[in-house]
Design a protein around this motif. Structure first.
Motif, PDB file in Angstrom:
ATOM      1  N   GLN A   6       2.673   7.048  -4.406  1.00 18.79           N
ATOM      2  CA  GLN A   6       2.376   5.316  -4.380  1.00 18.79           C
ATOM      3  C   GLN A   6       3.823   4.873  -4.439  1.00 18.79           C
ATOM      4  OE1 GLN A   6      -0.492   4.384  -3.931  1.00 18.79           O
ATOM      5  NE2 GLN A   6       0.325   2.364  -3.555  1.00 18.79           N
ATOM      6  N   GLN A  10       5.587   2.900  -1.396  1.00 14.37           N
ATOM      7  CA  GLN A  10       5.926   1.596  -1.601  1.00 14.37           C
ATOM      8  C   GLN A  10       7.304   1.364  -1.041  1.00 14.37           C
ATOM      9  OE1 GLN A  10       4.105  -1.498  -2.303  1.00 14.37           O
ATOM     10  NE2 GLN A  10       6.108  -2.551  -1.853  1.00 14.37           N
ATOM     11  N   GLY A  14       7.540  -0.856   1.989  1.00 18.40           N
ATOM     12  CA  GLY A  14       7.669  -2.324   1.555  1.00 18.40           C
ATOM     13  C   GLY A  14       8.761  -2.882   2.549  1.00 18.40           C
ATOM     14  N   VAL A 160       1.907  -4.818  -2.376  1.00 18.29           N
ATOM     15  CA  VAL A 160       2.235  -3.700  -3.503  1.00 18.29           C
ATOM     16  C   VAL A 160       1.361  -2.707  -3.556  1.00 18.29           C
ATOM     17  CG1 VAL A 160       2.380  -3.484  -6.131  1.00 18.29           C
ATOM     18  CG2 VAL A 160       3.196  -5.366  -4.949  1.00 18.29           C
TER      19      VAL A 160
END
Length: 185
Positions: A6, A10, A14, A160
């Protein structure tokens, strides 16, 4: 998905999503009127901490729809001219709750300043017109699509909570999964 995967996802996606969003100047808006009749339109936007802000004339159908039905689907999409394939243009979509920003409130002034920073003095003129309303579009859930087989769920709290969507394309004849979009069927 485990925590390490994860975090890697991210860290990789992101910044890409942030850069993509910042490069977009307009949102495509899918609205529905009180009778359920759909309409698609667009509006320039500013992104503040609590959502996307758009300044739209109530003369426009999509503004009236937002007032009647405060739900919207919004999309930012890669330009056709720079896309590698039109069937899988990069895009970021969200479902969002809509609220009207009270004229001359602190939020109004902040949103006008955000729009003016992006689009210049035209915002002063438009925000001074009585028929223009400032809408806050607060994302609830979203999807970032990078291309074929590259769709990621995105949360409302600044992207997120990524979850890679695992369901893939399947062949009509035998039901086997397609590995790449160019793979012959």
């Amino acid at each position: 998905m485990n925590q390490v995967k994860q975090e890697r996802l991210q860290n990789r996606l992101g910044p890409e999503i942030k850069e993509f969003r910042e490069a977009c100047q307009t949102l495509q808006l899918a609205t529905v009127d009180a009778n359920g009749k759909p309409n698609v339109s667009y509006a320039p936007f500013a992104l503040l901490e609590d959502g996307y802000y758009v300044l739209i004339s109530q003369i426009a159908r999509h503004a009236r729809n937002l007032l009647e039905n405060p739900q919207v689907s919004l999309m930012m999409i890669e330009d056709e001219g720079t896309s590698k394939t039109l069937y899988a243009r990069k895009r970021l979509t969200f479902e969002a709750d809509v609220s009207v920003v009270e004229r001359q409130s602190d939020t109004w002034l902040e949103a006008v300043a955000g729009l003016k920073a992006r689009f210049g003095d035209i915002v002063d003129g438009l925000s001074g017109l009585e028929d223009f309303t400032m809408f806050r579009l607060a994302p609830t859930q979203g999807l970032f699509v990078k291309g074929f087989g590259q769709a990621f769920q995105v949360s409302s709290d600044d992207l997120v909570d990524f979850v890679h969507l695992t369901e893939g394309h399947r062949r009509v004849k035998d039901g086997s999964e397609v590995e790449t979009p160019t793979e012959e069927l």
